[in-house]
Design an enzyme around this catalytic site. Structure first.
Site, mmCIF file in Angstrom:
data_model
loop_
_atom_site.group_PDB
_atom_site.id
_atom_site.type_symbol
_atom_site.label_atom_id
_atom_site.label_comp_id
_atom_site.label_asym_id
_atom_site.label_seq_id
_atom_site.Cartn_x
_atom_site.Cartn_y
_atom_site.Cartn_z
ATOM 1 N N HIS A 223 2.206 1.907 -3.200
ATOM 2 C CA HIS A 223 1.308 2.840 -3.866
ATOM 3 C C HIS A 223 1.863 4.269 -3.889
ATOM 4 O O HIS A 223 1.138 5.207 -4.203
ATOM 5 C CB HIS A 223 -0.066 2.833 -3.194
ATOM 6 N N ASP B 102 0.861 -1.185 0.000
ATOM 7 C CA ASP B 102 0.000 0.000 0.000
ATOM 8 C C ASP B 102 0.898 1.236 0.000
ATOM 9 O O ASP B 102 2.040 1.163 -0.454
ATOM 10 C CB ASP B 102 -0.948 -0.025 1.206
#
Length: 400
Positions: free
Chosen positions: A249, A226
Site C-alpha cells: 500500500h 499492506d
C-alpha cells in the site's frame, strides 16, 4: 632535566595506551557467544525452542560486557515470547538459520506478538537468517475490516522502549500481521532487510514506527499486503532511503486521529504495482494534531494506483460514517522529482481538511503519466494551498 621530563611523559603515554588496549581486549573477551544449541535448542522445525532462547538470552544479558545469542543454521520453532532488558552490556541476536513461528491458529489468536524485545539498549539483530511467521494459516481468520471485535494477530518482531537498536541483514516472510513494529524507540537503524508476503495477505505491514525518534530505514526491499512502511503519531526525525516497495500500500504517514508527526524524509525510493505511492492519511473526525516538515524526493512510480495522495477523510473499515472534518494540520510538505506511471487518471490527489486546509505544499518537477491510453493524467485538489515549480505533469491544481 628536560630530557627526563620528556622521557617520563612518554612512559606515561605508553602506560595509558597499554591500559586502553587491555581494556578494549577485555571488553571484547567479555562479549561471549551463547549458542542456543548449548541450552537445549533443537533445529528440527518441530521442537519449541522458546525456553532455550530465553535461557541463552538471560545468560548473555547478565554477562559483564554483553553477549551474542546465536541461532546456527537450521530451522528453530519458537513460540511467542517476550525478551527483557536491562543487560550488563551490548547484546546481539545473530540468526544464521530460520526462526519458525507456530502455524497453529490457537497460538495466534488474541496474541499481539511473536517475539518482543522490551526495555533493551544497544541491541543488534543480524546474521543473514530468516524469520518465518507462517501467516497463511491465520490470514483467513483476519476479519478486522468487517468486525470491530476481531482478535489481534501477532506482529513478528516488536520493539518496545528499545534504544540504540540496529536491525541488519535479515529476512522476514509471511508474517501473520505486521512484520516489524517500533514503539517508543530512540536511535534505530533498519538496513539491508527483505520483507515479503503475498499482495492479498491482510495487515502484513512491513515496518510500523510509532512514538519514536531518530529512525533510519535504508537499502531494503519490502513486498507485502499492506503498507510497506507506516509512520504513526508522536514520531520525529525519520529518514527512508533507497527502499523498494511493491506490492503493498506504499509508504504512509498515518492514519492519524490526534498528535503529531514531524521531520520525515523519503528519498531515492521506488514503488512498483502498489496501491499508493507516498501517502498522508488522517481520520475524520479527529482530534487536533500536526503533520509537518515532510519531504518526498527522487522517487520512481511504476504502475501505482495513487502515486501522490493526501487523504484527510481516511476510513479503513466498511462501517464508516459520512466524511467529517479532520483537525490535523498538514503543513510544509515537499514533493520533489517524482516520476513514472499512474494506474488511475488522478495521479496527484490532495484531499485536505475544510477546517484545517493544507499549508505550504510544494510540488517540484513532477512527471506522472496515466497508463490508461492516450489521455493525460490529472490532479485533484481540495483545500490544498501551496506552490508548484519546474515541470508539472499533470498540471498543478494547488491554490496559492
Amino acid at each position: 632535566m628536560s630530557l627526563f621530563i620528556k622521557s617520563s611523559s612518554m612512559v606515561i603515554k605508553c602506560v595509558w595506551l597499554l591500559l586502553l588496549v587491555l581494556l578494549i581486549n577485555n571488553v571484547q573477551a567479555q562479549m561471549k557467544t551463547f549458542d542456543i544449541n548449548q541450552y537445549g535448542g533443537i533445529a528440527d522445525g518441530k521442537t519449541d525452542n522458546s525456553k532455550a532462547f530465553t535461557d541463552a538470552w538471560n545468560q548473555a544479558c547478565q554477562n559483564n560486557g554483553g553477549g551474542v545469542v546465536l541461532f546456527q543454521q537450521g530451522i528453530y520453532l519458537v513460540n511467542p515470547l517476550v525478551i527483557e532488558g536491562s543487560c550488563k552490556g551490548p547484546m546481539e541476536l545473530q540468526i544464521q538459520g530460520t526462526l519458525l513461528a507456530s502455524s497453529e491458529y490457537q497460538y495466534s489468536v488474541g496474541i499481539d506478538h511473536w517475539i518482543v524485545f522490551r526495555h533493551i539498549d544497544n541491541l543488534v539483530i543480524s546474521g543473514g537468517g530468516t524469520l518465518d511467521g507462517q501467516g497463511a494459516s491465520s490470514w483467513p481468520y483476519n476479519d478486522c475490516r468487517k468486525n470491530a471485535q476481531c482478535k489481534a494477530l501477532p506482529t513478528s518482531l516488536r520493539f518496545d522502549f528499545a534504544n540504540n537498536t540496529k536491525i541488519d541483514n535479515i529476512t522476514l516472510i509471511n508474517s501473520k500481521n505486521t512484520n516489524i513494529h517500533l514503539f517508543a524507540g530512540f536511535n534505530v537503524i533498519i538496513s539491508n532487510i527483505n520483507i515479503s508476503a503475498p499482495a492479498d495477505s491482510p495487515n502484513t505491514d512491513g515496518i510500523k514506527v510509532g512514538s519514536s525518534s531518530i529512525v533510519q530505514i535504508y537499502d531494503s526491499v519490502i513486498s507485502t499486503g499492506d503498507d510497506c512502511i507506516a509512520f504513526l503519531p508522536e514520531s520525529t526525525n525519520l529518514n527512508v532511503t533507497n527502499v523498494h516497495c511493491g506490492p503493498g500500500h506504499g509508504i504512509s504517514v498515518g492514519s492519524i486521529s490526534s498528535n503529531s508527526i514531524t521531520g520525515l524524509n523519503v528519498r531515492n525510493c521506488s514503488f512498483v504495482g502498489t496501491q499508493n505511492g507516498v501517502r498522508i492519511k488522517t481520520k475524520s473526525p479527529s482530534q487536533p494534531g500536526t503533520v509537518a516538515q515532510v519531504t518526498f524526493e527522487n522517487i520512481e512510480m511504476d504502475k501505482v494506483d495513487n502515486p501522490i495522495i493526501i487523504d484527510q477523510q481516511y476510513c479503513a473499515s466498511s462501517g464508516c460514517s459520512p466524511p467529517k472534518t479532520s483537525e490535523i494540520q498538514i503543513t510544509d510538505v515537499k514533493y520533489n522529482n517524482i516520476w513514472g506511471t499512474s494506474n488511475t487518471k488522478i495521479a496527484v490527489l490532495l484531499k485536505c481538511s475544510e477546517n484545517k486546509p493544507c499549508q505550504n505544499i510544494e510540488l517540484r518537477d513532477i512527471d506522472l503519466n496515466y497508463r490508461g491510453g492516450n489521455k493525460p493524467a490529472k490532479t485533484s485538489c481540495l483545500n490544498a494551498k501551496g506552490a508548484a515549480y519546474g515541470k508539472q505533469n499533470p498540471a498543478s491544481c494547488l491554490q496559492s
